[in-house]
Design a protein around this motif. Structure first.
Motif, PDB file in Angstrom:
ATOM      1  N   ARG A  48     -45.630  29.153  12.912  1.00 40.29           N
ATOM      2  CA  ARG A  48     -45.819  28.700  14.168  1.00 40.29           C
ATOM      3  C   ARG A  48     -47.423  27.860  14.145  1.00 40.29           C
ATOM      4  O   ARG A  48     -47.632  26.883  14.932  1.00 40.29           O
ATOM      5  CB  ARG A  48     -45.860  29.427  15.632  1.00 40.29           C
ATOM      6  CG  ARG A  48     -44.448  30.322  15.646  1.00 40.29           C
ATOM      7  CD  ARG A  48     -44.231  31.078  16.728  1.00 40.29           C
ATOM      8  NE  ARG A  48     -45.543  31.775  17.197  1.00 40.29           N
ATOM      9  CZ  ARG A  48     -45.676  32.938  16.743  1.00 40.29           C
ATOM     10  NH1 ARG A  48     -44.918  33.378  16.044  1.00 40.29           N
ATOM     11  NH2 ARG A  48     -47.009  33.465  17.077  1.00 40.29           N
ATOM     12  N   LEU A  51     -48.063  23.818  14.820  1.00 46.14           N
ATOM     13  CA  LEU A  51     -47.166  23.053  15.432  1.00 46.14           C
ATOM     14  C   LEU A  51     -47.484  22.841  16.806  1.00 46.14           C
ATOM     15  O   LEU A  51     -48.457  23.496  17.491  1.00 46.14           O
ATOM     16  CB  LEU A  51     -45.921  24.108  15.514  1.00 46.14           C
ATOM     17  CG  LEU A  51     -45.094  24.281  14.256  1.00 46.14           C
ATOM     18  CD1 LEU A  51     -43.900  25.085  14.557  1.00 46.14           C
ATOM     19  CD2 LEU A  51     -44.365  22.781  13.491  1.00 46.14           C
ATOM     20  N   GLU A  54     -46.466  23.458  23.744  1.00 43.21           N
ATOM     21  CA  GLU A  54     -45.775  22.990  24.840  1.00 43.21           C
ATOM     22  C   GLU A  54     -45.739  23.861  26.016  1.00 43.21           C
ATOM     23  O   GLU A  54     -45.987  24.921  25.902  1.00 43.21           O
ATOM     24  CB  GLU A  54     -44.363  22.691  24.532  1.00 43.21           C
ATOM     25  CG  GLU A  54     -44.244  21.574  23.626  1.00 43.21           C
ATOM     26  CD  GLU A  54     -42.788  21.005  23.240  1.00 43.21           C
ATOM     27  OE1 GLU A  54     -41.793  21.520  23.965  1.00 43.21           O
ATOM     28  OE2 GLU A  54     -42.307  20.396  22.285  1.00 43.21           O
ATOM     29  N   VAL A  70     -44.365  27.071  21.087  1.00 39.67           N
ATOM     30  CA  VAL A  70     -43.902  26.090  20.302  1.00 39.67           C
ATOM     31  C   VAL A  70     -42.533  25.841  20.473  1.00 39.67           C
ATOM     32  O   VAL A  70     -41.733  26.615  20.698  1.00 39.67           O
ATOM     33  CB  VAL A  70     -44.057  25.991  18.965  1.00 39.67           C
ATOM     34  CG1 VAL A  70     -45.711  26.245  18.589  1.00 39.67           C
ATOM     35  CG2 VAL A  70     -43.598  27.425  18.227  1.00 39.67           C
ATOM     36  N   ALA A  74     -38.975  22.664  16.457  1.00 35.73           N
ATOM     37  CA  ALA A  74     -40.099  22.416  15.575  1.00 35.73           C
ATOM     38  C   ALA A  74     -40.203  23.612  14.532  1.00 35.73           C
ATOM     39  O   ALA A  74     -40.221  23.343  13.302  1.00 35.73           O
ATOM     40  CB  ALA A  74     -41.342  22.355  16.389  1.00 35.73           C
ATOM     41  N   ARG A  77     -37.051  23.311  12.081  1.00 32.67           N
ATOM     42  CA  ARG A  77     -37.383  21.989  11.151  1.00 32.67           C
ATOM     43  C   ARG A  77     -38.337  22.367   9.949  1.00 32.67           C
ATOM     44  O   ARG A  77     -38.287  22.148   9.073  1.00 32.67           O
ATOM     45  CB  ARG A  77     -37.787  20.964  12.019  1.00 32.67           C
ATOM     46  CG  ARG A  77     -36.730  20.240  12.527  1.00 32.67           C
ATOM     47  CD  ARG A  77     -37.079  18.874  13.182  1.00 32.67           C
ATOM     48  NE  ARG A  77     -36.014  18.238  13.951  1.00 32.67           N
ATOM     49  CZ  ARG A  77     -35.895  17.097  14.663  1.00 32.67           C
ATOM     50  NH1 ARG A  77     -37.113  17.076  15.099  1.00 32.67           N
ATOM     51  NH2 ARG A  77     -34.930  16.378  14.851  1.00 32.67           N
ATOM     52  N   ARG A  78     -39.481  23.349  10.361  1.00 29.68           N
ATOM     53  CA  ARG A  78     -40.158  23.772   9.316  1.00 29.68           C
ATOM     54  C   ARG A  78     -39.847  24.681   8.472  1.00 29.68           C
ATOM     55  O   ARG A  78     -40.112  24.486   7.317  1.00 29.68           O
ATOM     56  CB  ARG A  78     -41.525  24.291  10.049  1.00 29.68           C
ATOM     57  CG  ARG A  78     -42.661  24.874   9.223  1.00 29.68           C
ATOM     58  CD  ARG A  78     -43.827  25.428   9.722  1.00 29.68           C
ATOM     59  NE  ARG A  78     -44.784  24.421  10.092  1.00 29.68           N
ATOM     60  CZ  ARG A  78     -45.940  24.669  10.265  1.00 29.68           C
ATOM     61  NH1 ARG A  78     -46.208  25.845  11.119  1.00 29.68           N
ATOM     62  NH2 ARG A  78     -46.678  23.615  11.076  1.00 29.68           N
ATOM     63  N   ALA A  84     -34.813  16.541  10.324  1.00 31.96           N
ATOM     64  CA  ALA A  84     -35.387  15.407  11.458  1.00 31.96           C
ATOM     65  C   ALA A  84     -34.422  14.432  11.900  1.00 31.96           C
ATOM     66  O   ALA A  84     -34.785  13.708  12.852  1.00 31.96           O
ATOM     67  CB  ALA A  84     -36.620  14.868  11.012  1.00 31.96           C
ATOM     68  N   ARG A 121     -34.087  21.636  25.650  1.00 36.45           N
ATOM     69  CA  ARG A 121     -35.507  22.198  25.303  1.00 36.45           C
ATOM     70  C   ARG A 121     -35.566  23.517  24.978  1.00 36.45           C
ATOM     71  O   ARG A 121     -35.244  24.326  26.255  1.00 36.45           O
ATOM     72  CB  ARG A 121     -36.375  21.703  26.449  1.00 36.45           C
ATOM     73  CG  ARG A 121     -37.973  21.657  26.022  1.00 36.45           C
ATOM     74  CD  ARG A 121     -38.722  20.912  27.112  1.00 36.45           C
ATOM     75  NE  ARG A 121     -40.035  21.344  26.816  1.00 36.45           N
ATOM     76  CZ  ARG A 121     -40.928  21.792  27.820  1.00 36.45           C
ATOM     77  NH1 ARG A 121     -40.499  21.698  29.059  1.00 36.45           N
ATOM     78  NH2 ARG A 121     -42.159  22.374  27.508  1.00 36.45           N
TER      79      ARG A 121
END
Length: 165
Positions: A48, A51, A54, A70, A74, A77-78, A84, A121
C-alpha cells in the motif's frame, strides 16, 4: 440415458477436444485469454506504500465513521491483478474475494470496480475516526461507502484473492 453412458460421453468429449483456448478463439486478444484460477493479493504495508490515500464515510451499527486508506482498485492494479485499461472479455467474469480473520467473506466483481463499468468505490482502510483501527476492527477494514448497508464493509481483513471462473 444411464449414468455409465453419460460418463462415457463426457470422457469422449473431453479427450476429443485437443485445441487450446487460443485456437478456439482466433480473434481474441491477449487480454481475453483465461486468467490464472486465483491470485493472492498482498496486504502488507509495502503493498500500500505510496498509493494515494482517500477518505470515505460509512454507517455501521447506527454510528457514522470517517475512514481513510487506499482504493482497492489501486492495490489490485499494483499487484498486477487488474489492468489499468477498461476490462473486457474474460476479465469481466473475474472477481475478488475478501476474507476476514473470523472467516466472513465478501465478493466484488472486477467489472463492478472498473471505473469504465461499475465504478464501485471500495477502500482498504487502516484508520477510522482519526485513529489506527483497533484490533477488533483492523488492521485493515474494507469500506464500501455507496452500499445501502455495511454488510460488505468487512472488518479484520485477512486475505484478498482474485478468482477466475
Amino acid at each position: 440415458m444411464n449414468v455409465r453412458r453419460i460418463v462415457s460421453l463426457a470422457l469422449l468429449l473431453s479427450m476429443s477436444s485437443t485445441a487450446t483456448w487460443a485456437e478456439d478463439h482466433p480473434h481474441a486478444s491477449a487480454s481475453d485469454s483465461p486468467a490464472p484460477a486465483s491470485r493472492s493479493i498482498p496486504l502488507d504495508a509495502t503493498a500500500r506504500d505510496g498509493l494515494p490515500r482517500e477518505k470515505a464515510e460509512f454507517n455501521a451499527h447506527g454510528q457514522r465513521h470517517a475512514c481513510e486508506g487506499v482504493a482497492l482498485i489501486a492495490v489490485l492494479r499494483r499487484a498486477g491483478a487488474m489492468s489499468a485499461e477498461p476490462l473486457r472479455g474474460a476479465e469481466l467474469a473475474r472477481r475478488v474475494e475478501a476474507v476476514a480473520r473470523d472467516g466472513y467473506r465478501v465478493t466484488f466483481s472486477l467489472a463492478e470496480l472498473d471505473p469504465s463499468l461499475g465504478n464501485r468505490r471500495v477502500l482498504l482502510a487502516d484508520r477510522c475516526d482519526g485513529q489506527a483501527l483497533s484490533p477488533a476492527d483492523g488492521p485493515l477494514r474494507l469500506i464500501v461507502p455507496e452500499d445501502a448497508r455495511p454488510a460488505r464493509s468487512l472488518r479484520q481483513l485477512d486475505t484478498l484473492t482474485v478468482l477466475s471462473p
